[in-house]
Design a protein around this motif. Sequence first.
Motif, PDB file in Angstrom:
ATOM      1  N   LEU A 157      -8.826  -6.238  -4.339  1.00  0.00           N
ATOM      2  CA  LEU A 157      -7.466  -6.241  -4.880  1.00  0.00           C
ATOM      3  C   LEU A 157      -6.615  -7.326  -4.230  1.00  0.00           C
ATOM      4  O   LEU A 157      -5.802  -7.977  -4.904  1.00  0.00           O
ATOM      5  N   GLN A 158      -6.785  -7.522  -2.931  1.00  0.00           N
ATOM      6  CA  GLN A 158      -6.029  -8.577  -2.250  1.00  0.00           C
ATOM      7  C   GLN A 158      -6.398  -9.954  -2.813  1.00  0.00           C
ATOM      8  O   GLN A 158      -5.522 -10.804  -3.044  1.00  0.00           O
ATOM      9  N   ALA A 159      -7.700 -10.185  -3.042  1.00  0.00           N
ATOM     10  CA  ALA A 159      -8.137 -11.469  -3.608  1.00  0.00           C
ATOM     11  C   ALA A 159      -7.565 -11.652  -5.009  1.00  0.00           C
ATOM     12  O   ALA A 159      -7.114 -12.760  -5.379  1.00  0.00           O
TER      13      ALA A 159
ATOM     14  N   ARG B 226       0.120  -5.560  -5.827  1.00  0.00           N
ATOM     15  CA  ARG B 226       0.727  -5.243  -4.534  1.00  0.00           C
ATOM     16  C   ARG B 226       1.094  -3.765  -4.464  1.00  0.00           C
ATOM     17  O   ARG B 226       0.885  -3.092  -3.450  1.00  0.00           O
ATOM     18  N   ASN B 227       1.634  -3.227  -5.555  1.00  0.00           N
ATOM     19  CA  ASN B 227       1.995  -1.808  -5.586  1.00  0.00           C
ATOM     20  C   ASN B 227       0.756  -0.914  -5.501  1.00  0.00           C
ATOM     21  O   ASN B 227       0.786   0.147  -4.874  1.00  0.00           O
ATOM     22  N   GLN B 228      -0.328  -1.361  -6.138  1.00  0.00           N
ATOM     23  CA  GLN B 228      -1.576  -0.600  -6.034  1.00  0.00           C
ATOM     24  C   GLN B 228      -2.071  -0.571  -4.590  1.00  0.00           C
ATOM     25  O   GLN B 228      -2.498   0.473  -4.085  1.00  0.00           O
ATOM     26  N   LEU B 229      -1.997  -1.727  -3.926  1.00  0.00           N
ATOM     27  CA  LEU B 229      -2.432  -1.787  -2.526  1.00  0.00           C
ATOM     28  C   LEU B 229      -1.574  -0.884  -1.647  1.00  0.00           C
ATOM     29  O   LEU B 229      -2.086  -0.208  -0.740  1.00  0.00           O
ATOM     30  N   ALA B 230      -0.282  -0.853  -1.905  1.00  0.00           N
ATOM     31  CA  ALA B 230       0.608   0.003  -1.122  1.00  0.00           C
ATOM     32  C   ALA B 230       0.259   1.475  -1.324  1.00  0.00           C
ATOM     33  O   ALA B 230       0.245   2.265  -0.372  1.00  0.00           O
ATOM     34  N   ALA B 231      -0.038   1.841  -2.585  1.00  0.00           N
ATOM     35  CA  ALA B 231      -0.401   3.236  -2.873  1.00  0.00           C
ATOM     36  C   ALA B 231      -1.713   3.609  -2.194  1.00  0.00           C
ATOM     37  O   ALA B 231      -1.857   4.708  -1.645  1.00  0.00           O
ATOM     38  N   LEU B 232      -2.687   2.693  -2.217  1.00  0.00           N
ATOM     39  CA  LEU B 232      -3.972   2.964  -1.576  1.00  0.00           C
ATOM     40  C   LEU B 232      -3.823   3.055  -0.068  1.00  0.00           C
ATOM     41  O   LEU B 232      -4.461   3.886   0.590  1.00  0.00           O
ATOM     42  N   SER B 233      -3.003   2.214   0.497  1.00  0.00           N
ATOM     43  CA  SER B 233      -2.761   2.262   1.943  1.00  0.00           C
ATOM     44  C   SER B 233      -2.110   3.580   2.339  1.00  0.00           C
ATOM     45  O   SER B 233      -2.475   4.205   3.337  1.00  0.00           O
ATOM     46  N   LYS B 234      -1.163   4.030   1.520  1.00  0.00           N
ATOM     47  CA  LYS B 234      -0.509   5.313   1.774  1.00  0.00           C
ATOM     48  C   LYS B 234      -1.514   6.456   1.677  1.00  0.00           C
ATOM     49  O   LYS B 234      -1.486   7.397   2.477  1.00  0.00           O
ATOM     50  N   LEU B 235      -2.430   6.356   0.712  1.00  0.00           N
ATOM     51  CA  LEU B 235      -3.449   7.388   0.549  1.00  0.00           C
ATOM     52  C   LEU B 235      -4.325   7.481   1.787  1.00  0.00           C
ATOM     53  O   LEU B 235      -4.635   8.575   2.269  1.00  0.00           O
ATOM     54  N   GLN B 236      -4.713   6.331   2.332  1.00  0.00           N
ATOM     55  CA  GLN B 236      -5.568   6.338   3.508  1.00  0.00           C
ATOM     56  C   GLN B 236      -4.872   6.973   4.704  1.00  0.00           C
ATOM     57  O   GLN B 236      -5.489   7.652   5.511  1.00  0.00           O
ATOM     58  N   HIS B 237      -3.564   6.781   4.803  1.00  0.00           N
ATOM     59  CA  HIS B 237      -2.822   7.407   5.903  1.00  0.00           C
ATOM     60  C   HIS B 237      -2.660   8.903   5.662  1.00  0.00           C
ATOM     61  O   HIS B 237      -2.653   9.696   6.607  1.00  0.00           O
TER      62      HIS B 237
END
Length: 665
Positions: A233-235, A253-264
Amino acid sequence: MTENPKPTKPIKPTDPIDSEGAEDAQRHQLLADVAALPGLPGVYRYFDAQGALLYVGKARDLKKRVATYFQKSLGSGTRISHMVSKIARMETTVVRSETEALLLESNLIKTLAPRYNILFRDDKSYPYLKLTSHPFSRLLYYRGAVDRKNKFFGPYPSAWAVKESIQLLQKVFRLRSCEDTVFNHRTRPCLLYQIKRCSGPCVGLISAADYAADVAHAESLLLGRHQELMEALQARMMAHADKLHYEQAAEIRNQLAALSKLQHQQAIEDNTGSRAVDADILAVRVRGGKSCVNLAMVRGGRHLGDRPYFPQHVEEGAVLSAWARNDGITLAAAIEGPEAPPHQHDHEVSVLEAFLAQHYLGQDLPPLLILSHAVDPVLMEALSAQRGIKVTALHQPRDARRAWLDMCIQGAEIKLARLLAEEGSQQARTRALVESLDLAPESLETFRIECFDISHTAGEATQASCVAFEGHKMQSAQYRRYNIEGVGPGDDYAAMRQVLTRRYAKLAAAAEKGEARLPDLVLVDGGVGQVSMAREVFEELGLDLALIVGVEKGEGRKVGLEELVFADGREKVSLPRDSAALMLIAHIRDEAHRFAITGMRAKRASVRTGASQLEEIPGIGPKKRAKLLQTFGGVRGVAQASVEDLARVEGISRDLAEDIYRALH
């Protein structure tokens, strides 16, 4: 695999031998059969004089194992000796290995439910998350048999876990969840698009390639490839930014933020290796004669939740399993009972092994089992053999896996404590009812209530329900529905007369011969009129009128104001609103009403449309349903049609025909 050629025939009471002589002859024959057993692996089955199965066990050496049950050192007054005293005959099956014996033992226990084996309810209907094979894949909750055409993820321990995952994927990747019939006929995007839970593929708001990429990313997340997904996704975001496509880059970017939040938010993840883990965690606790096996599931490195199982026959089964595990060595504490502190561990191991054998043999399982206790290596060999790969059992894990197991153990302790508290409360309710109505049952454990209710809609599709309460809980397997025919529309009294006559005419005759047992209490949902009708039926059948109690709604039909009406002439009784007895009566009455209502609605739908089964099949709307019924002359004709016949109907594709065929068979 070979059966013993001549299983011992039990001596019937009608044989010309006195009962003492018959018992001696049976025991002599039984010991002779034991002495003739081969020293080979196999399965043994014990039966009582009535032919009921008592126990199923496996042995590495049949002769050695079975002989231990009949040694004099057993003494008397123990659970094992009590079971042995009931054995009238046995059957054995010789197999090639101890693993085969384990498989056969598990199958026999599941199908025959012996009295002295630990039994788990055969409930393996786990839900899955399904991605269809449609060009624009649909995301949905699914329960049933899996196929190769679509993609399934799971199983999940609960429906809630699946639906939570669906919501997550809709938020991050905006995959559609609508049925294909809805998708094919949309002309503008639905509400899910407006709230950013769908990308609008139905009206071309996303290209097939971009939607396929979102589906692939969702699959990566479900498979636990979090790091690969984040990097991809970053690429993709940087590529959009380089092309000055800032809106698309912002969405990623919003997808990455949501996934990062999920991991936390994910409390615990397995970080012991780069490959995502699929594992089941199992913890067992035994206390107060009850036990709980708590099963937690980890898929793709994500902890999905847990699910408790409560077996039957724990006390008898755990003692006999511990006895068998020690090759019949007389262990005083193991014989005396499962609550003996020095051998609590043995009983928990017995329960856990019983669960593993009954739950997983013949079913799919993950390659890693994290267990609260070490189990028999033969059992793990059998699981590995039927899985086709090495199944690892880990009972002393570290790091994240240790945390998983600790959570599972705590869950087992909490759920077992809750069960014991609930059972204590249920017993108190039963006792309160018996005391309030001045009843004298033989035992609270066998105290039985049957409750009747009549349901219809303006006289249409009249049905009666009978629900049963015994052993301090509702016995749903013993519920019965009765189609009421030959009475006037809305004539509840005649309907009550019919159902009571049908229920108790044969039962009363069987009870006189000692072949059946009447309930200790019969509840009817209604007042004086319904009780009078029940009284007439019981008088005709010669039954005790004191069994009948009517539950009459109180002033304003408010819950808690019910009055009890008696058929034997006693005055009405109004129990206090906080009475445990009244709570139990209301619970049973409400369950009878619910059971009658659901049956009546199903019957009414079937009468009105003739297609209640077809209504539940996705993709079958009113027009296609009418076309099918017209073509085949009703639901029965549709069920008898082949897939090819179904596919010939206008508007029914080959895929839909297969779905219809599976749903009706």
